[in-house]
Write a protein that holds these residues in place. Structure first.
Motif, mmCIF file in Angstrom:
data_model
loop_
_atom_site.group_PDB
_atom_site.id
_atom_site.type_symbol
_atom_site.label_atom_id
_atom_site.label_comp_id
_atom_site.label_asym_id
_atom_site.label_seq_id
_atom_site.Cartn_x
_atom_site.Cartn_y
_atom_site.Cartn_z
ATOM 1 N N LEU A 125 61.098 -7.162 -55.709
ATOM 2 C CA LEU A 125 60.630 -8.546 -55.606
ATOM 3 C C LEU A 125 59.685 -8.948 -56.732
ATOM 4 N N VAL A 126 58.921 -7.994 -57.254
ATOM 5 C CA VAL A 126 57.906 -8.308 -58.275
ATOM 6 C C VAL A 126 58.487 -9.121 -59.433
ATOM 7 N N PRO A 127 59.582 -8.696 -60.065
ATOM 8 C CA PRO A 127 60.070 -9.464 -61.218
ATOM 9 C C PRO A 127 60.724 -10.800 -60.866
ATOM 10 N N THR A 128 60.994 -11.064 -59.591
ATOM 11 C CA THR A 128 61.632 -12.335 -59.216
ATOM 12 C C THR A 128 60.672 -13.506 -59.274
ATOM 13 N N GLY A 129 59.368 -13.225 -59.238
ATOM 14 C CA GLY A 129 58.382 -14.306 -59.211
ATOM 15 C C GLY A 129 58.260 -14.970 -57.852
ATOM 16 N N LEU A 130 58.873 -14.405 -56.820
ATOM 17 C CA LEU A 130 58.841 -15.003 -55.489
ATOM 18 C C LEU A 130 57.615 -14.609 -54.673
ATOM 19 N N VAL A 131 56.893 -13.579 -55.089
ATOM 20 C CA VAL A 131 55.704 -13.143 -54.347
ATOM 21 C C VAL A 131 54.552 -14.094 -54.677
ATOM 22 N N ASP A 132 53.922 -14.627 -53.632
ATOM 23 C CA ASP A 132 52.805 -15.555 -53.801
ATOM 24 C C ASP A 132 51.448 -14.873 -53.690
ATOM 25 N N VAL A 133 51.371 -13.831 -52.844
ATOM 26 C CA VAL A 133 50.099 -13.165 -52.571
ATOM 27 C C VAL A 133 50.334 -11.664 -52.507
ATOM 28 N N HIS A 145 49.484 11.627 -56.809
ATOM 29 C CA HIS A 145 50.925 11.486 -57.037
ATOM 30 C C HIS A 145 51.552 10.792 -55.821
ATOM 31 N N GLY A 146 52.733 10.253 -56.046
ATOM 32 C CA GLY A 146 53.441 9.535 -54.996
ATOM 33 C C GLY A 146 54.028 8.254 -55.547
ATOM 34 N N VAL A 147 54.493 7.415 -54.663
ATOM 35 C CA VAL A 147 55.125 6.153 -55.049
ATOM 36 C C VAL A 147 54.045 5.127 -55.373
ATOM 37 N N ARG A 148 54.118 4.604 -56.584
ATOM 38 C CA ARG A 148 53.160 3.581 -57.022
ATOM 39 C C ARG A 148 53.706 2.191 -56.736
ATOM 40 N N LEU A 149 52.813 1.270 -56.441
ATOM 41 C CA LEU A 149 53.223 -0.102 -56.159
ATOM 42 C C LEU A 149 53.754 -0.788 -57.414
ATOM 43 N N PHE A 150 53.083 -0.625 -58.526
ATOM 44 C CA PHE A 150 53.466 -1.301 -59.771
ATOM 45 C C PHE A 150 53.725 -0.266 -60.867
ATOM 46 N N PRO A 151 54.809 0.484 -60.800
ATOM 47 C CA PRO A 151 55.004 1.542 -61.798
ATOM 48 C C PRO A 151 55.321 1.020 -63.192
#
Length: 176
Positions: A125-133, A145-151
């Motif tokens: 969703l991040v690159p779509t520009g649809l996230v408002d908050v 280590h682990g899954v990052r939100l903004f890799p």
């Protein structure tokens, strides 16, 4: 138009996949619980990826209390090409193009749409520009280590709200 709100529990080093015991959704922090309840009251839809949906559906319907009550009644939308009949009340499977499906949800009448967990979905969703908050509950832990939100994302965010809780969790809320 409805807002799309990404809500994540995250470590100081940006990890959203809990390894170990740093994240306990039932931890006793009344102030944090009250904020989560207010956020839930502002939202009438939950958008989930298939993995998170299956984890939630396998656990929350059998629980009691306010989190379970909210999750059982809220409209749930699951992004999945392969999920069959969802089996949890108020659930719709979204099988179309992600940006189109989410844009249609945002254009419909209603309150906020919340995305929680669902790392793969959020990162799509991040690159779509649809996230408002972006509503980040930062836990005082460095996991390493682990899954990052903004890799791989580069975003300019505007601070909207901060709050420190007695548990040591800090809410950082940003708008796009």
């Amino acid at each position: 138009m409805r807002r799309l709100v990404v809500t994540e529990n995250i470590t100081v080093d940006g990890i959203i996949s809990p390894l170990g015991d740093w994240f306990d959704p039932m931890a006793a922090d009344d102030e944090l619980a009250a904020v989560n309840a207010r956020n839930g009251a502002d939202s009438d839809a939950l958008l989930l990826g298939r993995v998170t949906y299956e984890e939630f559906a396998g656990f929350w319907p059998q629980q009691g209390g306010p989190i379970s009550d909210y999750l059982n009644q809220v409209s749930k939308y699951v992004v999945s090409a392969g999920l069959g009949e969802p089996g949890w009340q108020n659930t719709t499977v979204l099988r179309g193009r992600l940006a189109d499906e989410v844009a249609a949800l945002k254009a419909a009448d209603g309150k906020d749409i919340t995305v929680t967990g669902s790392a793969t979905l959020v990162r799509s969703l991040v690159p779509t520009g649809l996230v408002d908050v972006y509503r980040l509950f930062v836990h005082p832990v460095v996991q390493g280590h682990g899954v990052r939100l903004f890799p791989d994302a580069a975003l300019r965010l505007t601070p909207a709200r901060t709050q420190v809780f007695t548990s040591g969790v800090v809410l950082l809320e940003y708008t796009t």
